[in-house]
Design a protein around this motif. Sequence first.
Motif, PDB file in Angstrom:
ATOM      1  N   PRO A  80       0.829  -1.214   0.000  1.00 12.61           N
ATOM      2  CA  PRO A  80       0.000   0.000   0.000  1.00 12.61           C
ATOM      3  C   PRO A  80       0.865   1.266   0.000  1.00 12.61           C
ATOM      4  O   PRO A  80       1.816   1.377   0.771  1.00 12.61           O
ATOM      5  CB  PRO A  80      -0.806  -0.104   1.299  1.00 12.61           C
ATOM      6  N   VAL A  81       0.532   2.188  -0.858  1.00 14.18           N
ATOM      7  CA  VAL A  81       1.288   3.443  -0.950  1.00 14.18           C
ATOM      8  C   VAL A  81       1.091   4.230   0.341  1.00 14.18           C
ATOM      9  O   VAL A  81      -0.032   4.448   0.790  1.00 14.18           O
ATOM     10  CB  VAL A  81       0.820   4.267  -2.172  1.00 14.18           C
ATOM     11  N   GLY A  82       2.186   4.628   0.960  1.00 20.19           N
ATOM     12  CA  GLY A  82       2.137   5.438   2.170  1.00 20.19           C
ATOM     13  C   GLY A  82       1.710   4.696   3.419  1.00 20.19           C
ATOM     14  O   GLY A  82       1.432   5.319   4.441  1.00 20.19           O
ATOM     15  N   ALA A  83       1.651   3.368   3.342  1.00 23.26           N
ATOM     16  CA  ALA A  83       1.158   2.592   4.484  1.00 23.26           C
ATOM     17  C   ALA A  83       1.842   1.232   4.559  1.00 23.26           C
ATOM     18  O   ALA A  83       2.480   0.780   3.607  1.00 23.26           O
ATOM     19  CB  ALA A  83      -0.353   2.393   4.369  1.00 23.26           C
ATOM     20  N   VAL A  84       1.679   0.601   5.704  1.00 20.22           N
ATOM     21  CA  VAL A  84       2.037  -0.795   5.914  1.00 20.22           C
ATOM     22  C   VAL A  84       0.755  -1.484   6.366  1.00 20.22           C
ATOM     23  O   VAL A  84      -0.016  -0.920   7.148  1.00 20.22           O
ATOM     24  CB  VAL A  84       3.145  -0.948   6.987  1.00 20.22           C
ATOM     25  N   GLY A 116       8.956   6.392   6.146  1.00 16.17           N
ATOM     26  CA  GLY A 116       8.253   7.587   5.693  1.00 16.17           C
ATOM     27  C   GLY A 116       6.772   7.383   5.426  1.00 16.17           C
ATOM     28  O   GLY A 116       6.140   8.190   4.738  1.00 16.17           O
ATOM     29  N   ARG A 117       6.193   6.338   5.964  1.00 17.00           N
ATOM     30  CA  ARG A 117       4.765   6.062   5.765  1.00 17.00           C
ATOM     31  C   ARG A 117       3.980   6.604   6.955  1.00 17.00           C
ATOM     32  O   ARG A 117       4.504   6.683   8.057  1.00 17.00           O
ATOM     33  CB  ARG A 117       4.535   4.566   5.596  1.00 17.00           C
ATOM     34  N   SER A 118       2.723   6.962   6.717  1.00 16.89           N
ATOM     35  CA  SER A 118       1.945   7.612   7.768  1.00 16.89           C
ATOM     36  C   SER A 118       0.668   6.859   8.155  1.00 16.89           C
ATOM     37  O   SER A 118      -0.151   7.378   8.891  1.00 16.89           O
ATOM     38  CB  SER A 118       1.563   9.027   7.332  1.00 16.89           C
ATOM     39  N   ARG A 119       0.502   5.633   7.653  1.00 22.74           N
ATOM     40  CA  ARG A 119      -0.700   4.855   7.963  1.00 22.74           C
ATOM     41  C   ARG A 119      -0.338   3.400   8.198  1.00 22.74           C
ATOM     42  O   ARG A 119       0.615   2.889   7.632  1.00 22.74           O
ATOM     43  CB  ARG A 119      -1.709   4.910   6.817  1.00 22.74           C
ATOM     44  N   LEU A 120      -1.157   2.796   9.001  1.00 24.47           N
ATOM     45  CA  LEU A 120      -1.038   1.374   9.271  1.00 24.47           C
ATOM     46  C   LEU A 120      -2.428   0.772   9.099  1.00 24.47           C
ATOM     47  O   LEU A 120      -3.409   1.314   9.610  1.00 24.47           O
ATOM     48  CB  LEU A 120      -0.538   1.163  10.703  1.00 24.47           C
TER      49      LEU A 120
END
Length: 166
Positions: A80-84, A116-120
Amino acid sequence: MNATYKQVTKARYIRQVSDLAREIFVQHYTKLTPKVAAQLAEAWQNEDLTDDEIHCGAVNYFLIYLGSEAVGYFALDLRPVGAVCISRLFLLEKARGRGIGRSVVAYAQKLAEGDGRSRLFLQVWAKDLKAEGFCKRCRFRPAGVEPVEVLPGVTLDIKTWEKLWR
């Protein structure tokens, strides 16, 4: 005793994940018959599928240990872009309630932040009230439900939970 994690890369550990899945799925999916739960484990967590996910480079599996005993596993999907996404988090019944799940969430969040990701994201069976309570305690919010045909004629609603920190 604190839990430790070992990244799964070798065939014997992939086999161990599959073996744990068979045991855990029967314990976990109590609203299904044991036979259907075992079929679910074979379909969704067999050695070939796990090996393919690991070697595609986008999903990392980890065994969870208490001392020298493997008590569960989790998978982190990095696609997922911007997330794990914690796409799998399963513990043997005897290992639940010890803070292991919360430590996995903290580990995944730390990994995501470092990248550098901001969501889980965390995906759970929508009818699993214990998992829902866990998600709420870990400060996730509901992000949607999707029916997934997990076996021919067997559909489970999978609920995605989201945690933001920026």
